[in-house]
Design a protein around this motif. Structure first.
Motif, PDB file in Angstrom:
ATOM      1  N   ASP A 247       0.856  -1.185   0.000  1.00 34.73           N
ATOM      2  CA  ASP A 247       0.000   0.000   0.000  1.00 34.73           C
ATOM      3  C   ASP A 247       0.891   1.233   0.000  1.00 34.73           C
ATOM      4  O   ASP A 247       1.977   1.230   0.598  1.00 34.73           O
ATOM      5  CB  ASP A 247      -0.910   0.035   1.235  1.00 34.73           C
ATOM      6  N   VAL A 248       0.435   2.280  -0.678  1.00 35.13           N
ATOM      7  CA  VAL A 248       1.201   3.519  -0.785  1.00 35.13           C
ATOM      8  C   VAL A 248       0.311   4.665  -0.333  1.00 35.13           C
ATOM      9  O   VAL A 248      -0.813   4.806  -0.814  1.00 35.13           O
ATOM     10  CB  VAL A 248       1.669   3.761  -2.237  1.00 35.13           C
ATOM     11  N   PHE A 249       0.803   5.500   0.589  1.00 28.38           N
ATOM     12  CA  PHE A 249       0.000   6.594   1.136  1.00 28.38           C
ATOM     13  C   PHE A 249       0.703   7.931   0.948  1.00 28.38           C
ATOM     14  O   PHE A 249       1.933   8.011   1.003  1.00 28.38           O
ATOM     15  CB  PHE A 249      -0.267   6.376   2.630  1.00 28.38           C
ATOM     16  N   GLY A 250      -0.097   8.960   0.738  1.00 26.36           N
ATOM     17  CA  GLY A 250       0.401  10.322   0.658  1.00 26.36           C
ATOM     18  C   GLY A 250      -0.669  11.281   1.160  1.00 26.36           C
ATOM     19  O   GLY A 250      -1.817  10.884   1.391  1.00 26.36           O
ATOM     20  N   TYR A 251      -0.294  12.555   1.330  1.00 27.01           N
ATOM     21  CA  TYR A 251      -1.267  13.533   1.838  1.00 27.01           C
ATOM     22  C   TYR A 251      -0.933  14.917   1.292  1.00 27.01           C
ATOM     23  O   TYR A 251       0.171  15.175   0.794  1.00 27.01           O
ATOM     24  CB  TYR A 251      -1.252  13.559   3.366  1.00 27.01           C
ATOM     25  N   PHE A 260      -6.011  12.746   2.039  1.00 26.80           N
ATOM     26  CA  PHE A 260      -5.195  11.548   2.086  1.00 26.80           C
ATOM     27  C   PHE A 260      -5.452  10.731   0.824  1.00 26.80           C
ATOM     28  O   PHE A 260      -6.601  10.562   0.408  1.00 26.80           O
ATOM     29  CB  PHE A 260      -5.539  10.690   3.300  1.00 26.80           C
ATOM     30  N   GLN A 261      -4.390  10.225   0.237  1.00 28.46           N
ATOM     31  CA  GLN A 261      -4.507   9.391  -0.951  1.00 28.46           C
ATOM     32  C   GLN A 261      -3.869   8.042  -0.656  1.00 28.46           C
ATOM     33  O   GLN A 261      -2.805   7.974  -0.036  1.00 28.46           O
ATOM     34  CB  GLN A 261      -3.787  10.040  -2.137  1.00 28.46           C
ATOM     35  N   GLY A 262      -4.524   6.970  -1.070  1.00 27.99           N
ATOM     36  CA  GLY A 262      -3.979   5.633  -0.884  1.00 27.99           C
ATOM     37  C   GLY A 262      -4.048   4.834  -2.172  1.00 27.99           C
ATOM     38  O   GLY A 262      -5.088   4.823  -2.828  1.00 27.99           O
ATOM     39  N   THR A 274      -7.999   5.524  -3.355  1.00 34.01           N
ATOM     40  CA  THR A 274      -9.064   6.157  -2.597  1.00 34.01           C
ATOM     41  C   THR A 274      -8.607   7.513  -2.092  1.00 34.01           C
ATOM     42  O   THR A 274      -7.416   7.768  -1.910  1.00 34.01           O
ATOM     43  CB  THR A 274      -9.486   5.290  -1.405  1.00 34.01           C
ATOM     44  N   LEU A 275      -9.561   8.379  -1.855  1.00 34.85           N
ATOM     45  CA  LEU A 275      -9.267   9.722  -1.347  1.00 34.85           C
ATOM     46  C   LEU A 275     -10.167  10.018  -0.158  1.00 34.85           C
ATOM     47  O   LEU A 275     -11.363   9.748  -0.189  1.00 34.85           O
ATOM     48  CB  LEU A 275      -9.507  10.770  -2.436  1.00 34.85           C
TER      49      LEU A 275
END
Length: 586
Positions: A247-251, A260-262, A274-275
């Motif tokens: 999984d990769v996450f950013g904000y 938040f983006q995943g 997803t946002l």
């Protein structure tokens, strides 16, 4: 100025990790946070300069508590549990105890494939997550069309429609071949992992064979299946050759909100993204860490999680018992940058759209205030619904500053039926007599669905109760479309059908009509159930509830066999009910 009570408590803070709980003057929990060193973190709220969001939080703090933990990992997990328990307004509650859907393949020989949000059965195989429930359902529907596997969760006593459509092997009455089931399981697993080659090859062969035999309708069915498979698979973009799950996450934060983006990558394929957007009052990184931990409260933790620079990766890894990595270069770094870029783009687009909608709403409200020469904030509108006078009901919806306020919606069951005007008088009287009795404020505007007659009827109740209330009507044209507003002096104010006000009034009409009709249908459904079930000997409230829970509607109950009815109620009662349900059939 910090109170003496707070100063004394600040002096007692320990040099240990733990959680702190901020409270307001009434003892309500405002915010829950974690700290590596409680003394330093909590004191920082009351000393030095802060940004706007933190200043807003601190201005309401009148007390705090703290809980010491043995490690930072424990403080992380405790924080999430406290957030879930207390729902503090200044914390980000992202998941709201909901999880994303997964596709599950059960472990029985005669296995089933369906969507689920419960991933706790370790014997089952899970594929996902799918942020889009529609995508997951689309995959399952396709699998159940392609393979004659079991469709029901629990094996029934007799075959269902799927067996007669040759879409199920009917393990309820036949012993199935374990080798065939194993073959289906292997192919479905490959498909869910992104390899549809064998399925497409098989479908193409079947399509060609049907075409050679001049079975063109059957060939067309296979062609549609091929298109469906290709449509599903084209959403899965191969990003990595190592076929790993990660999984990769950013904000991105701006304007007091954080996005938040995943990205969810399974077996080297990007399944979905997803946002989540939420207002933020806490530290940005605290919010980001909280988001990730809350997400994994209800979802499967992958072997690897990628996060941007500045994230406390070691702390997250310890809490989640997995590998959390901040990539510095290469394709993983590119992917993290892409996630963060997506969060920023989506954030900006969302606010651009929200700004445009708010501008249109503000303009519509201003125009409404201008028409009635007073500020219009709260608008109430009624709608009646009945069939030839039966099941006469009314619904009330409330709009505050142009937005529906569903907590103030009300439903009314009216006393009989004389005319639409009498129904309107009754509901207006009941609504505003109660507001007077409870000493609650009146709306700024009451809208009635009609012209002069409806306005005069509403004014009659207004004068009877001596109300301070502005009334207006929505006048329709020959095509039953709203063309004007009519004030209490019966003067019409034309509406431009391209104006923001026209669209606002139309939304109000549609909403109140939907609300009233849904209540009307609900009463009709209950009445229909009562008129049949209450006339059958042996059926009381408990058995009635059991029947409706099993069959969901009277239509499905009529379609049931006597044997199926007997699974819920005794055989004699089931026979009487079956006869009663079908007594009018030829």
């Amino acid at each position: 100025m910090i109170s003496k009570k707070l100063q004394d408590k600040l002096a007692l803070l320990p040099d240990q990790p733990g959680c702190y709980i901020m409270k307001d003057e009434d003892g309500n929990i405002l915010y829950v946070g974690k700290a590596k060193v409680l003394k330093n973190r909590v004191r920082s709220y009351f000393h030095g300069a802060h940004d706007q969001k933190t200043t807003r939080l601190v201005s309401h703090i009148r007390d705090f508590e703290f809980i010491v933990t043995d490690s930072e990992k424990e403080s992380l997990l405790l924080e999430i549990n406290l957030i879930k328990k207390h729902h503090p307004p200044y914390n980000i509650m992202l998941m709201d105890d909901k999880s994303y859907p997964y596709i599950v393949m059960t472990d029985e020989d005669d296995f089933a494939v369906y969507t689920t949000r419960n991933v706790r059965n370790k014997k089952y195989e899970y594929f996902g997550p799918y942020p889009s429930a529609y995508s997951a359902q689309e995959m399952v529907k396709l699998i159940n069309t392609l393979y004659p596997i079991r469709k029901c969760r629990h094996i029934p006593k007799q075959p269902c429609l799927y067996y007669h459509m040759h879409q199920c092997q009917a393990p309820c009455i036949h012993e199935t071949d374990p080798a065939v089931n194993a073959k289906y399981r292997k192919e479905i697993r490959r498909f869910l992992k992104g390899d549809a080659g064998s399925i497409l090859k098989d479908l193409n062969q079947k399509m060609q064979a049907a075409s050679d035999q001049l079975l063109f309708e059957k060939a067309q069915d296979y062609h549609q299946m091929i298109q469906s498979v290709e449509h599903v698979m084209e959403k899965q973009i191969i990003d990595f050759k190592d076929r790993q799950s990660r999984d990769v996450f950013g904000y991105y934060e701006d304007k007091g909100y954080i996005s938040f983006q995943g990205f969810f990558i399974r077996d080297g394929k990007l399944l979905e993204r997803t946002l989540t957007v939420a207002p933020i009052y806490e530290d940005t990184m605290d919010a980001f860490v909280s988001f990730i931990l809350q997400y994994y409260e209800n979802n499967i933790v992958p072997k690897e999680i990628l996060v941007p620079a500045g994230t406390p990766a070691e702390m997250l890894a310890a809490a989640l018992n997995t590998y959390v990595h901040i990539p510095q270069r290469g394709e993983k770094k590119t992917l993290v940058d892409l996630v963060t870029k997506n969060a920023k783009t989506a954030h900006e687009q969302k606010f651009a759209l929200a700004f445009r909608k708010q501008r249109e709403l503000t303009h519509a409200n201003s125009k409404l205030s201008e028409i009635f020469h007073k500020p219009i904030h709260t608008v109430e509108i009624f709608d009646n619904s009945h069939i030839a006078g039966a099941f006469n009901v009314s619904g009330l919806v409330v709009f505050t500053d142009g937005k529906p306020d569903k907590s103030k919606y009300r439903r009314y069951k009216l006393d009989g039926y004389r005319s639409d005007l009498d129904s309107m008088k009754e509901v207006i009287y009941r609504r505003y007599f109660r507001l007077l009795k409870e000493k609650k404020p009146m709306p700024d505007l009451l809208l009635v669905d009609g012209g002069a007659q409806q306005i005069m009827a509403a004014k009659e109740i207004k004068e009877m109760l001596d109300l301070d209330l502005t009334i207006a009507g929505l006048v329709k044209d020959d095509k039953h479309t709203t063309r004007a507003l009519m004030n209490e002096q019966l003067n019409e104010v034309p509406l431009d059908k391209e104006s923001d006000l026209f669209f606002l009034l139309t939304r109000m009409q549609d909403e109140v009509h939907r609300y009233a009709v849904s209540y009307h249908r609900q009463l009709r459904s209950k009445s229909m159930t009562k008129s049949i079930l209450d006339t059958v000997s042996g059926i009381g409230p408990a058995r009635k509830d059991a029947l409706m829970k099993r069959f969901k509607s009277m239509k499905r109950m009529r379609q049931a066999t006597e044997t199926e009815l007997a699974e819920v109620v005794p055989a004699e009662t089931a026979h009487n009910l079956y006869v009663r349900l079908h007594e009018n059939e030829q």
